[in-house]
Design a protein around this motif. Structure first.
Motif, short mmCIF file in Angstrom:
data_model
loop_
_atom_site.label_atom_id
_atom_site.label_comp_id
_atom_site.label_asym_id
_atom_site.label_seq_id
_atom_site.Cartn_x
_atom_site.Cartn_y
_atom_site.Cartn_z
N PRO A 67 -7.65 7.53 0.52
CA PRO A 67 -7.54 6.37 -0.73
C PRO A 67 -8.13 6.95 -1.71
O PRO A 67 -9.35 7.54 -1.89
N PHE A 68 -7.56 6.42 -2.96
CA PHE A 68 -7.85 6.28 -3.96
C PHE A 68 -8.86 6.11 -3.80
O PHE A 68 -9.68 6.92 -4.80
N ARG A 69 -9.56 4.78 -4.18
CA ARG A 69 -10.23 4.25 -4.12
C ARG A 69 -11.59 5.44 -3.73
O ARG A 69 -12.90 5.20 -3.81
N GLU A 70 -11.92 6.27 -2.78
CA GLU A 70 -12.21 7.30 -2.17
C GLU A 70 -12.97 8.06 -2.90
O GLU A 70 -13.85 9.02 -3.01
N GLY A 75 -10.40 4.42 -8.76
CA GLY A 75 -9.44 4.27 -7.61
C GLY A 75 -8.11 3.19 -8.13
O GLY A 75 -7.58 3.90 -8.78
N SER A 76 -7.52 2.97 -7.06
CA SER A 76 -6.68 1.97 -7.39
C SER A 76 -5.70 2.38 -4.83
O SER A 76 -7.04 3.09 -4.53
N ASP A 77 -4.84 1.38 -4.80
CA ASP A 77 -4.07 1.68 -3.78
C ASP A 77 -3.24 2.67 -3.51
O ASP A 77 -3.08 2.69 -1.78
N ASP A 78 -2.97 3.70 -3.95
CA ASP A 78 -2.76 4.15 -3.74
C ASP A 78 -3.41 5.82 -2.71
O ASP A 78 -4.73 5.83 -2.50
N GLU A 79 -3.35 7.11 -1.81
CA GLU A 79 -3.42 7.96 -1.10
C GLU A 79 -2.94 9.17 -1.62
O GLU A 79 -2.12 9.30 -2.48
N ASP C 131 -3.54 10.10 -11.17
CA ASP C 131 -3.07 9.69 -12.10
C ASP C 131 -1.64 9.97 -11.49
O ASP C 131 -0.72 9.80 -12.46
N PRO C 132 -1.14 9.46 -10.20
CA PRO C 132 0.49 9.98 -10.25
C PRO C 132 1.22 8.55 -10.74
O PRO C 132 2.14 9.53 -11.62
N ARG C 133 0.66 7.62 -11.23
CA ARG C 133 1.65 6.82 -11.90
C ARG C 133 2.22 7.23 -13.38
O ARG C 133 3.46 6.93 -14.24
N GLY C 134 0.73 7.49 -13.38
CA GLY C 134 0.84 8.21 -15.54
C GLY C 134 2.18 9.52 -14.95
O GLY C 134 2.34 9.73 -16.60
N VAL C 135 1.70 10.47 -14.20
CA VAL C 135 2.43 11.26 -14.16
C VAL C 135 4.26 10.67 -14.40
O VAL C 135 4.88 11.31 -14.90
N LEU C 136 4.32 10.32 -13.09
CA LEU C 136 5.72 9.74 -13.11
C LEU C 136 6.48 9.04 -13.97
O LEU C 136 7.24 9.12 -14.82
N ALA C 137 5.38 8.75 -15.18
CA ALA C 137 5.69 7.86 -16.61
C ALA C 137 6.23 9.08 -17.39
O ALA C 137 7.21 8.30 -18.30
N ASP C 138 5.86 10.09 -17.34
CA ASP C 138 6.32 11.32 -18.30
C ASP C 138 8.08 11.54 -18.00
O ASP C 138 7.90 12.41 -18.69
N VAL C 147 4.56 -0.35 -4.17
CA VAL C 147 4.88 0.45 -3.04
C VAL C 147 3.50 1.73 -3.22
O VAL C 147 3.54 1.71 -4.33
N ARG C 148 3.10 2.36 -2.04
CA ARG C 148 1.75 3.07 -2.35
C ARG C 148 2.41 4.50 -2.38
O ARG C 148 3.53 4.92 -2.05
N ILE C 149 1.75 4.73 -3.27
CA ILE C 149 2.36 6.21 -3.42
C ILE C 149 1.70 7.17 -2.66
O ILE C 149 -0.22 7.19 -2.60
N ARG C 150 1.89 8.46 -2.83
CA ARG C 150 1.24 9.15 -1.52
C ARG C 150 1.17 10.68 -2.27
O ARG C 150 1.96 11.17 -1.73
N VAL C 151 -0.10 10.39 -2.62
CA VAL C 151 0.39 12.48 -3.56
C VAL C 151 0.03 13.22 -2.22
O VAL C 151 -0.87 13.31 -1.58
#
Lengths: 95, 109, 203
Positions: A67-70, A75-79, C131-138, C147-151
């Motif tokens: 998890p990004f929080r780890e 953090g965030s809810d992403d992984e 910061d995947p959401r920041g990257v996608l914003a580019d 929706v969960r982002i999975r990097v």
């Protein structure tokens, strides 16, 4: 060692690059962090050996989710999912 | 953010870039950049050297990681490759540094 | 000249010197380099796009693609012998995947061709993991907060491509027409194939 899908693991908090020349495929930001095995991806010769022209040890490779929080203080809810070789992983028994 | 500070005190290798604070505000150049002939030649040479078992991809990466940080951040992708290819072939004894030096001197004379 | 000095030589001169010596010794010929450049140039995002379009129109193929990307690529006529195994990450209404290689620039070249400039950049490699959401914003891409982002950090033996969701407005489209709207950036996950105007006729 075979790790089942879904089991909790910890990545070893080791820094071989501080000791001598290495080729290491475990990114710095997951070291010492807790994650979960997604699945076993197969067995592969250790690139750390091949890069130094040593006879490669075969390693089990796992997709491990964190998890990004780890990983990050903000953090965030992403992984994040990373390929990690078995010798970097310690199975955990969570209460 | 105490943890973020602590993180940068760890002995991270300079190619190991995930989440590194100093790059977090750097803009991504999303424009397409055409590869040059040099880029494509180096790429092809690397593939051929692997196919002929004169070097592996892992040795290529090791050689790239051994480039000092200042050069690592300055050189283009394929400039790093040709440097690593040269270092690997010299280490393996396929070429010597003298061979390469003589060839460069000869060409510029 | 010491080893360090040799390595600091101008890159074009280094290539000319090394390839010249290799040719002289019969190890790698200039002709082989030219041929390899030509064969490498043939891999392009069109290969991956055809696989995505086929998966959108053939549920059996989609299942095989997600189970074993290498076999599914071969089934689509792509030579995978000697290539790293291919894994395929499925975007769903709950999860959006984005691929990065923070250690170098591992890229699914067999199905997408050469990696783009941005994929190899320090900024992309550093920021996407954090910061995947920041990257996608580019790219102007917004993924809903629920929706969960999975990097996926491509660190080892696999190469990863994203199977995007089929966009709205493409009902009844042929696989060939669908393939025309799938870009490399969609299959890395920094963009999503845009919704189409259902009333427009095929061009």
């Amino acid at each position: 060692m075979t790790l089942a899908d879904g089991i909790p693991v910890r990545v070893k908090d080791e820094w071989p690059e501080a000791v001598g020349p290495v080729h290491c495929r475990t990114p710095h930001y997951i070291r010492g962090k807790h994650g979960m095995v997604v699945r076993h991806l197969g067995d592969f010769p250790d690139p750390g050996d091949i890069a130094f022209e040593r006879e490669p040890v075969m390693r089990s490779l796992y997709h491990v989710a964190f998890p990004f929080r780890e990983l990050w203080p903000e953090g965030s809810d992403d992984e994040l999912v990373v390929e990690v070789y078995d010798h970097w992983l310690e199975p955990e028994h969570r209460a | 953010m105490a943890e973020a500070t602590l993180e940068e005190e760890r002995p991270r290798a300079h190619h190991d870039l995930g989440g590194v604070p100093r790059f977090l505000c750097e803009e991504i150049d999303i424009e397409p950049h055409e590869l040059t002939d040099f880029d494509r030649q180096v790429d092809a040479l690397r593939q051929l050297l692997s196919a002929k078992e004169l070097m592996t991809v892992d040795e290529l990466r090791r050689g790239i990681e051994e480039i000092p940080e200042e050069d690592y951040l300055r050189l283009s992708y394929y400039q790093k490759w040709i440097r690593s290819i040269t270092a690997t072939l010299i280490r393996r004894g396929v070429l010597t540094a003298e061979d390469v030096a003589a060839r460069i001197d000869g060409a510029s004379r | 000249m010491t080893l360090a000095k040799v390595l600091e030589a101008d890159s074009a001169k280094l290539f000319a010197a090394v390839s010249g010596i290799l040719a002289e010794r019969g190890l790698v010929s200039p002709q082989e380099i030219v041929e390899r450049m030509a064969s490498t140039d043939r891999a392009s995002p069109a290969l991956g796009a055809a696989m995505v379009a086929r998966a959108w129109t053939d549920p059996g193929y989609a299942a095989r693609l997600l189970k074993d990307g290498t076999a599914a690529a071969e089934e689509a006529g792509i030579m995978m012998l000697g290539m790293p195994p291919l894994g395929v990450l499925e975007n769903t209404p709950d999860t959006h995947n984005v691929v990065v290689c923070t250690l170098c620039s591992c890229y699914p070249r067999a199905v997408l061709g050469y990696p783009p400039f941005w994929f190899k950049s320090t900024a992309y490699r550093a920021r996407t993991a954090r910061d995947p959401r920041g990257v996608l914003a580019d790219w102007g891409t917004t993924i809903p907060a629920d929706v969960r982002i999975r990097v996926v950090d491509s660190t080892a033996d696999y190469r990863w491509m994203v199977l995007p969701m089929r966009p709205a407005g493409t009902e009844g489209w042929s696989a060939e027409r669908l393939a025309g709207i799938v870009r490399a950036s969609d299959m890395i996950g920094v963009t999503v194939p845009p919704a189409q105007d259902a009333s427009a006729s095929p061009s």
